[in-house]
Design an enzyme around this catalytic site. Structure first.
Site, PDB file in Angstrom:
ATOM      1  N   ASN A 106      19.531  16.538   8.805  1.00  0.00           N
ATOM      2  CA  ASN A 106      19.743  15.165   8.354  1.00  0.00           C
ATOM      3  C   ASN A 106      18.391  14.463   8.306  1.00  0.00           C
ATOM      4  OD1 ASN A 106      21.667  12.602   8.133  1.00  0.00           O
ATOM      5  ND2 ASN A 106      20.052  12.095   9.570  1.00  0.00           N
ATOM      6  N   ASP A 116      15.635  -6.868  13.012  1.00  0.00           N
ATOM      7  CA  ASP A 116      16.344  -5.977  12.106  1.00  0.00           C
ATOM      8  C   ASP A 116      16.593  -6.671  10.781  1.00  0.00           C
ATOM      9  OD1 ASP A 116      17.770  -3.681  11.188  1.00  0.00           O
ATOM     10  OD2 ASP A 116      18.254  -3.227  13.264  1.00  0.00           O
ATOM     11  N   GLU A 175      19.487  14.934   2.946  1.00  0.00           N
ATOM     12  CA  GLU A 175      18.916  13.856   2.144  1.00  0.00           C
ATOM     13  C   GLU A 175      17.620  14.255   1.434  1.00  0.00           C
ATOM     14  OE1 GLU A 175      21.635  12.037   5.178  1.00  0.00           O
ATOM     15  OE2 GLU A 175      20.116  13.645   5.174  1.00  0.00           O
TER      16      GLU A 175
END
Length: 425
Positions: A133, A242, A196
């Site tokens: 991943n 964030d 990915e």
């Protein structure tokens, strides 16, 4: 591809030392949406760059497309039918090793952040049966050879927890300074088991990768590659800003045991991604916008345009413009948006004469076309975003809002026509 070669295709503005503690963050903010800043001399052998894909125009140029629909289609096709990254055998002579994370030119972006960060690092983790991943995670040093990484409950987290159950540490490689389409691919959410970097290979027409000693891989020519393991040890992570522009809560997160740090010998370009900036919004939200477009359009063929809004930081608020043929189309499009992007908090449907990119026009539609008794609905107690500061718990439990701000079909259209001043003739 060397990130330096990517930068050469952009409209850049150069900066030179000395850099104060927050100078790079201030410049990123001042230039976003306009220029790509290049920071010369951020460290020994290092050049910094930011705002690589802070606009749709830049992203579309990298994708080789000219419209939203083309971009959505190309990205979703790559996720559904990925290519195959090609392993190269010779790469080590192109890199030098450094002995400490503290020799990497990480920076702080906001005043209350506890430590410098890598904000655009692509972490490649190896799970059971060799499943890999690649995803973007913030990364900060704890020492020369120890760091902490923020994991959210998605595929790398699943790999990490599964390995822990078997008493194994998780092999990882962190790549810093990669092609923007590698970042875009790493920000997607394909089914578990779809790698990915293979998605990136499809988007780019090919991608070379290099094998690390621990079993992980990294994109060939990444400026910095950190090889190590996610361990069972936890350490305090944060505070950090964030996507929604507030300080994320401090948590205990996995410690990375660093084995090797590789840096390109030939001028390493590292990528400074401003948290909550336009580039962060674009990378994090674009695939979700594409998924909303696909699912909403399949539910309501009259869907014309979708936007995850800037005010919602490309994550929490969506606007969908459409031509409805029957009452209920707008609500169906809204429900499709919530299904396509579970973190979505507010979805607004407007008529096709309202531009979703214009917040004043969207507010005007709400003011003049919404009837709250039939156009406003709440979906209670559903999983939303862990980034929502008013979520009911740490898992993101929330109430979602749908707003149908389309004109009623049984009303006289003339009542809703926007007045316009004609051009001179």
């Amino acid at each position: 591809m060397h990130l330096r070669d990517v930068v050469s295709s952009l409209d850049v503005e150069y900066f030179d030392p000395p850099y104060g503690e927050f100078t790079i963050a201030r410049i990123l903010k001042a230039t976003e949406g306009r220029k790509t800043p290049v920071f010369r001399g951020v460290g020994d052998g290092f050049t910094g760059v930011g705002n690589l894909v802070d606009t749709r125009a830049k992203l579309f140029a990298f994708l080789g497309v000219s419209s939203d629909e083309e971009a959505y289609t190309k990205l979703l096709s790559a996720v559904e039918n990925p290519g195959r990254a090609e392993l190269v055998s010779t790469w080590r002579d192109m890199y030098r090793e450094v002995d400490s994370l503290r020799k990497l030119p990480m920076v702080r972006y906001y005043e209350k952040e506890a430590t410098p960060y890598i904000t655009s690092g692509v972490v490649i983790g190896v799970g059971p049966q060799g499943v890999m991943n690649a995803s973007i995670h913030r990364f900060s040093p704890l020492g020369d050879r120890r760091a902490v990484v923020r994991l959210v409950p998605r595929h790398l987290y699943q790999i990490y927890k599964t390995n822990l159950r078997y008493g194994r540490e998780t092999p990882i490689a962190l790549a810093w300074g990669v092609h923007p389409l590698v970042l875009l691919a790493a920000a997607t959410s394909p089914p578990y088991g779809v790698f990915e970097l293979d998605v990136a290979a499809k988007l780019m027409g090919g991608l070379k990768i290099m094998a690390m000693d621990n079993g992980a891989v990294a994109p060939f020519m990444a400026s910095v590659v950190i090889e190590g393991y996610l361990t069972a040890e936890l350490a305090t992570e944060g505070p950090f800003v964030d996507i929604v522009g507030v300080y994320d809560r401090v948590r205990k997160q996995p410690v990375v045991k660093v084995e090797r740090i590789y840096v390109l010998r030939e001028e390493a370009y590292v990528h400074y991604l401003l948290p909550a900036g336009l580039e962060h919004i674009m990378l994090m939200g674009f695939e979700k916008e594409a998924k909303i477009w696909k699912l909403a359009k399949s539910a309501v063929p009259g869907v014309r345009k979708v936007r995850l809004t800037r005010g919602g930081f490309g994550w929490l608020v969506a606007v969908i413009s459409l031509d409805k043929s029957v009452e209920g189309d707008a609500k169906n499009a809204i429900l499709a948006a919530f299904a396509a992007h579970p973190s979505l908090k507010i979805a607004i449907a407007v008529d096709s004469d309202v531009d979703p990119d214009d917040p004043v026009a969207v507010e005007w539609a709400i003011a003049t076309r919404l009837r709250a008794d039939r156009g406003l609905f709440i979906i209670p107690y559903v999983r939303g975003s862990t980034l929502d500061p008013v979520a009911l718990n740490e898992e993101g439990l929330t109430h979602k809002i749908g707003i149908d701000a389309t004109r009623p079909l049984d009303a006289d259209p003339a009542l809703f026509e926007r007045a316009r001043i004609p051009e001179d003739f």
